[in-house]
Design an enzyme around this catalytic site. Structure first.
Site, short mmCIF file in Angstrom:
data_model
loop_
_atom_site.label_atom_id
_atom_site.label_comp_id
_atom_site.label_asym_id
_atom_site.label_seq_id
_atom_site.Cartn_x
_atom_site.Cartn_y
_atom_site.Cartn_z
N LEU A 161 0.88 -1.24 -0.03
CA LEU A 161 0.06 0.00 -0.04
C LEU A 161 0.79 1.04 -0.06
CD1 LEU A 161 -2.77 1.29 0.10
CD2 LEU A 161 -2.70 1.02 2.65
N CYS A 162 2.00 1.26 0.82
CA CYS A 162 2.86 2.36 0.68
C CYS A 162 3.18 2.59 -0.80
CB CYS A 162 3.97 1.99 1.67
SG CYS A 162 3.43 1.75 3.42
#
Length: 432
Positions: free
Chosen positions: A209-210
């Site tokens: 996600l980052c």
């Protein structure tokens, strides 16, 4: 005449339930009440009513199971009709679970199939604890892992550490892809669970996600950014509208937003076809493979419910790409399994690494799909939120801070929320 015919319907199943033999389970007891007990007191949950699910519902009903529930969040597509035989052309656009249940209820007297048109995550542990057998006919490994973790979480342990057998809900998992398929029987706490043998599944494409949020490098990163972050924020088609991979308006909106994201980061390759592929996760399906695997799953359910034979121990593979081949073997439990080993996984990490790096490392190390939140408890016993996906703007600054700056210490427990698990996942931080 109709009543007599109905009575003879179960003659063959009754013979299995009332006669012992060389294949019967050690706990088998000859009784003329076994069939009626199974029909009146065994509640079965079928997860998925697609290619496997349609076959499963039909097989279970004809095997004598009377109380069946089915969960599916999908609607019927025209392309389903060649293999999902409970549906007709007039059913296109209708919920799969409701249509399949209505079809079976109308064709087999005495059977009650209860549909649930929703996500598996919409129900809590109390709902799943009401079933004696759960059978999965899913095309998603993430959903399989979620159900597996839910069933394992229902197991209670005695003071001596032994499993309380009354809390075990057998999980039968079937899967197909083209001309290949598999069936497995999982007794939570006793036999290997899905997490123990994740390496048996084909690798899944998973993007941290980052990376999606801050450093996209691939066209798929842009599409996933729109799917995971932008859609819930902008709600382009209303509050209660989830993404439908077969709705051209939805795909077009995601495509346009993905192109904007790609242009911002000078990424090429975002196409309408690619967007469809990323959103729908298309898996090939063959009707004959579904029929074979569903038959095996339904047979295993009958074995478990009646003790008429020993259940599969514990994994069967099937392949009819070139001829017909099947093989059964005993998979082994992973003593360090995150789900069923009852141990806390230690994660080695340098204190100078950032929280973003730590989360990406966790997703890779323990096969997580999408960390939605990461929290811990400070020395005063208070909960501390390090990052939360739905509070991204408020917590994103922590992603670039080091573990030392976040005041995490050696041996501290960190709690995670991920798409693959209904409960918190706890790991122990070990600084190196």
């Amino acid at each position: 005449m109709a009543t007599r015919d109905h009575g003879r319907r179960w003659n063959d199943v009754r013979k299995l339930c009332e006669r012992s033999g060389p294949m019967t389970h050690p706990d088998f007891v000859e009784s003329d009440e076994t069939l009626s007990l199974m029909r009146d007191h065994v509640r079965v949950l079928v997860v998925g009513s697609g290619g496997l699910g349609c076959e499963l519902l039909k097989n279970l009903a004809l095997n004598g199971f009377r109380d069946i529930h089915v969960i599916d969040m999908d609607t019927i597509e025209f392309s389903n009709l060649n293999r999902q035989f409970l549906f007709r052309a007039a059913d296109v656009g209708k919920p799969k679970a409701e249509t399949a249940a209505a079809f079976v209820n109308s064709r087999i007297n005495g059977v009650k199939v209860t549909p649930h048109y929703c996500k598996i995550q919409d129900f809590d542990a109390e709902f799943y604890a009401n079933f004696q057998i759960i059978i999965c006919g899913l095309d998603s490994i993430v959903a399989r892992r979620w159900i597996n973790n839910m069933v394992c979480s229902l197991v209670n342990y005695e003071d001596e550490g032994n499993v309380d057998s009354s809390t075990i809900i057998p999980l039968i998992d079937g899967g197909t892809e083209g001309f290949k398929g598999n069936c497995r029987v999982i007794l939570p706490g006793l036999t290997p669970c899905i997490e123990c043998t994740l390496d048996l599944y084909p690798p899944q494409v998973n993007y941290p996600l980052c990376t999606i949020a801050h450093t996209p490098r691939l066209p798929e990163h842009c599409i996933e950014y729109v799917r995971i972050l932008l859609w819930p924020q902008e709600l382009p088609f209303g509050d209660k509208t989830s993404i439908d991979g077969d709705d051209p308006q939805h795909i077009t909106w995601i495509f346009n937003k993905s192109v904007e994201r790609a242009t911002e980061y000078s990424i090429q390759g975002v196409t309408y076809r690619l967007v469809q592929g990323v959103i729908k996760h298309i898996v090939p399906a063959v009707a004959s493979t579904n029929a074979v695997i569903a038959a095996q799953c339904a047979t295993e359910a009958l074995k478990i419910a009646t003790c008429a034979a020993k259940p599969l121990n514990n994994y069967m593979v099937f392949n009819h790409t070139d001829g017909v081949y099947s093989y059964a073997f005993e998979a082994e439990r992973n003593p360090n399994c995150l789900t069923c080993s009852r141990t806390v996984t230690k994660v080695s990490m340098e204190s100078c690494q950032t929280l973003q790096y730590f989360m990406e490392h966790l997703e890779s190390l323990i096969n997580l799909r999408n960390i939605k939140a990461i929290t811990t408890t400070n020395c005063q016993g208070s909960n501390v939120t390090l990052y939360m996906q739905h509070l991204h703007e408020q917590t994103k600054t922590n992603l670039q801070l080091t573990l030392m700056e976040l005041k995490l210490i050696n041996g501290q427990h960190v709690n995670l929320m991920d798409d693959t698990n209904p409960d918190l996942i706890t790991v122990q931080l070990s600084f190196i």
